[in-house]
Design a protein around this motif. Structure first.
Motif, PDB file in Angstrom:
ATOM      1  N   PRO A  14       0.843  -1.394  -0.185  1.00 50.07           N
ATOM      2  CA  PRO A  14      -0.007   0.112  -0.025  1.00 50.07           C
ATOM      3  C   PRO A  14       0.797   1.215   0.052  1.00 50.07           C
ATOM      4  O   PRO A  14       2.100   1.517   0.519  1.00 50.07           O
ATOM      5  N   ARG A  15       0.327   2.270  -0.641  1.00 45.18           N
ATOM      6  CA  ARG A  15       0.961   3.500  -0.689  1.00 45.18           C
ATOM      7  C   ARG A  15       0.377   4.876  -0.228  1.00 45.18           C
ATOM      8  O   ARG A  15       0.776   6.096  -0.267  1.00 45.18           O
ATOM      9  N   ASP A  16      -1.045   4.412   0.137  1.00 47.40           N
ATOM     10  CA  ASP A  16      -1.741   5.523   0.863  1.00 47.40           C
ATOM     11  C   ASP A  16      -2.882   4.925   1.674  1.00 47.40           C
ATOM     12  O   ASP A  16      -3.006   3.632   1.593  1.00 47.40           O
ATOM     13  N   MET A  17      -3.729   5.778   2.530  1.00 52.82           N
ATOM     14  CA  MET A  17      -4.513   5.093   3.380  1.00 52.82           C
ATOM     15  C   MET A  17      -5.386   4.178   2.602  1.00 52.82           C
ATOM     16  O   MET A  17      -6.263   3.240   3.198  1.00 52.82           O
ATOM     17  N   GLU A  18      -6.046   4.958   1.401  1.00 53.67           N
ATOM     18  CA  GLU A  18      -7.018   3.931   0.923  1.00 53.67           C
ATOM     19  C   GLU A  18      -6.672   2.500   0.331  1.00 53.67           C
ATOM     20  O   GLU A  18      -7.507   1.585   0.572  1.00 53.67           O
ATOM     21  N   SER A  19      -5.271   2.665   0.136  1.00 54.14           N
ATOM     22  CA  SER A  19      -5.130   1.139  -0.279  1.00 54.14           C
ATOM     23  C   SER A  19      -4.440   0.560   0.899  1.00 54.14           C
ATOM     24  O   SER A  19      -4.616  -0.796   0.947  1.00 54.14           O
ATOM     25  N   VAL A  20      -4.087   0.980   2.033  1.00 57.00           N
ATOM     26  CA  VAL A  20      -4.141   0.256   3.283  1.00 57.00           C
ATOM     27  C   VAL A  20      -5.480  -0.415   3.564  1.00 57.00           C
ATOM     28  O   VAL A  20      -5.417  -1.560   3.932  1.00 57.00           O
ATOM     29  N   LEU A  21      -6.540   0.426   3.600  1.00 54.55           N
ATOM     30  CA  LEU A  21      -7.666  -0.341   3.990  1.00 54.55           C
ATOM     31  C   LEU A  21      -8.350  -1.489   2.842  1.00 54.55           C
ATOM     32  O   LEU A  21      -8.680  -2.235   3.509  1.00 54.55           O
ATOM     33  N   SER A  22      -7.790  -1.141   1.476  1.00 50.95           N
ATOM     34  CA  SER A  22      -8.323  -2.127   0.757  1.00 50.95           C
ATOM     35  C   SER A  22      -7.545  -3.392   0.835  1.00 50.95           C
ATOM     36  O   SER A  22      -7.977  -4.537   0.847  1.00 50.95           O
ATOM     37  N   ARG A  23      -6.140  -3.119   1.176  1.00 48.69           N
ATOM     38  CA  ARG A  23      -5.063  -4.511   1.214  1.00 48.69           C
ATOM     39  C   ARG A  23      -5.553  -5.145   2.658  1.00 48.69           C
ATOM     40  O   ARG A  23      -5.603  -6.341   2.697  1.00 48.69           O
ATOM     41  N   GLN A  24      -6.032  -4.307   3.721  1.00 49.72           N
ATOM     42  CA  GLN A  24      -6.332  -5.039   4.950  1.00 49.72           C
ATOM     43  C   GLN A  24      -7.459  -5.971   4.724  1.00 49.72           C
ATOM     44  O   GLN A  24      -7.814  -7.064   5.186  1.00 49.72           O
ATOM     45  N   LYS A  25      -8.613  -5.454   3.857  1.00 47.26           N
ATOM     46  CA  LYS A  25      -9.828  -6.221   3.674  1.00 47.26           C
ATOM     47  C   LYS A  25      -9.519  -7.565   2.944  1.00 47.26           C
ATOM     48  O   LYS A  25     -10.240  -8.370   3.128  1.00 47.26           O
ATOM     49  N   ASP A  26      -8.437  -7.316   1.629  1.00 45.13           N
ATOM     50  CA  ASP A  26      -8.163  -8.358   0.872  1.00 45.13           C
ATOM     51  C   ASP A  26      -7.412  -9.466   1.941  1.00 45.13           C
ATOM     52  O   ASP A  26      -7.845 -10.640   1.758  1.00 45.13           O
TER      53      ASP A  26
END
Length: 388
Positions: free
Chosen positions: A256-268
């Protein structure tokens, strides 16, 4: 029939469609994933076109809904009912932006997911009239933001539960007890299936309300296990099985490179299927079974008990499990709200992705051949283009 499907020609037609030689069961395994579930409908469309129909369908959450529509309809109605369901719950129109590019599509998806939060989805769930934080303790509206009464109406219209309960297709959905935390499968082999069982499997808190079945209450099975593969493997009934496992969250992904991608990766990571763990454990168990069989072979027959002779016979015929693993590949403009972004545009894209991935998978004729005589699991993934 396209040439890639010729592997099925040698096997006589069964009541469930075509299957490879040596295959005794075809199973569809559907993961949970909300709006991404249209991908599973696309997978089924490609299988339906190839005349590959399951005799075992198992799902969790949105996968339970898709599974119920497949198991709860005759072959000639399954695809029609799936289309009706997905068109109904995405029947909300949004203005089309005249500009192209990921940033504009991301903005449109964000607006779509915001509308889901504010208005719910037609035929699926609607906002409670009273916010749970403003509701009195113990009130019906105190433990969720939405009401899933529309889903029950939809299921009763699109699913023939008498057909599921006739057991022509083995059907099971996973849920978790709210009070005990125990994971349970509602299996038509064990008792009647009703709309409440499907709704319980998809009752994801705190958005959707827990569902009462008997004296217990249930939430979404994805809280504990988001894929029913282990349920199939644990049956240990000796049947050579071709499995189409359809996952909506990818365990692998970029940093992840930003908070949006952090949340998305966490869900994955939270909801990915742990397929490798399940298959490794099954291979390990099969290895020990083979060793036990070899040891029993070295013991004279007159020294074996009746139970040991029975075990020896059972271990002589271990099943082959062939898994075709289909995993939704997230688009660059999709973020952490991908599982509750229910626009018709995204639904059609997810559906098309499932259809195309399955067509590509079926084109690998050698993947469809059962490895009879080689007990254990073989896993194929078209996105990795290699056997695991």
């Amino acid at each position: 029939m396209d040439q890639p499907m010729s592997v099925f020609q040698a096997e006589p037609r069964s009541p469930h469609g075509k299957r490879p030689p040596g295959c005794q069961r075809i199973a569809l395994i559907f993961q949970g994933g909300g709006a991404l579930g249209a991908y599973q409908a696309g997978v089924y469309e490609a299988l339906h076109e190839a005349d590959i129909e399951p005799d075992w369908v198992t799902g969790v959450s949105i996968g339970a809904i898709n599974a119920s529509i497949i198991a709860g309809n005759s072959r000639d109605k399954r695809l029609e009912k799936l289309r009706t369901f997905w068109e109904r719950i995405t029947d909300r129109h949004f203005p089309t932006l005249p500009l192209d590019g990921d940033v504009f599509r991301r903005a449109r998806n964000s607006f779509s997911s915001l509308m889901t939060i504010l208005q719910g989805q037609p035929g699926f769930f609607t906002p409670n009239k009273l916010n749970p934080y403003l509701s009195a303790t113990g009130a019906a509206t105190a433990t969720s933001y939405y009401d899933t009464a529309p889903l029950k109406t939809t299921l009763e219209e699109l699913v023939d539960f008498s057909l599921i309960n006739d057991k022509a297709v083995r059907f099971a959905v996973g849920a978790v007890s709210v009070t005990s935390g125990n994971f349970i499968y509602f299996d038509n082999a064990d008792g009647p299936i009703r709309p409440e069982h499907i709704m319980a499997s998809g009752a994801l808190p705190p958005s959707l309300p827990m569902v009462r079945i008997g004296t217990d209450y249930f939430w979404d099975g994805g809280l504990v296990s988001n894929t029913p593969l282990q349920f199939l493997l644990e049956k240990d009934d000796g049947k050579n099985t071709l499995v189409f496992q359809v996952d909506l969250f990818n365990a692998q992904g970029p940093l992840p490179r930003d908070m949006e991608s952090v949340l998305s990766r966490q869900k994955d990571i939270t909801y990915s299927s742990r397929t490798r763990y399940n298959t490794d454990m099954f291979k390990h168990l099969q290895g020990w079974k083979s060793r036990v069989r070899q040891l029993l072979d070295k013991v004279p027959e007159d020294r074996l008990s009746d139970d040991e002779r029975k075990l020896k016979a059972e271990l002589a015929d271990l099943p082959a499990i062939n898994i075709l693993h289909l995993i939704y590949q997230q688009k660059a403009y999709e973020g952490q709200a991908k599982d509750y972004e229910f626009s018709a545009t995204s639904m059609r894209e997810h559906w098309a992705s499932g259809y195309e991935d399955t067509k590509r998978t079926l084109a690998h004729k050698n993947w469809l051949e059962m490895q009879v005589g080689r007990t254990g699991i073989v896993v194929h993934d078209v996105h990795r283009v290699q056997s695991a």
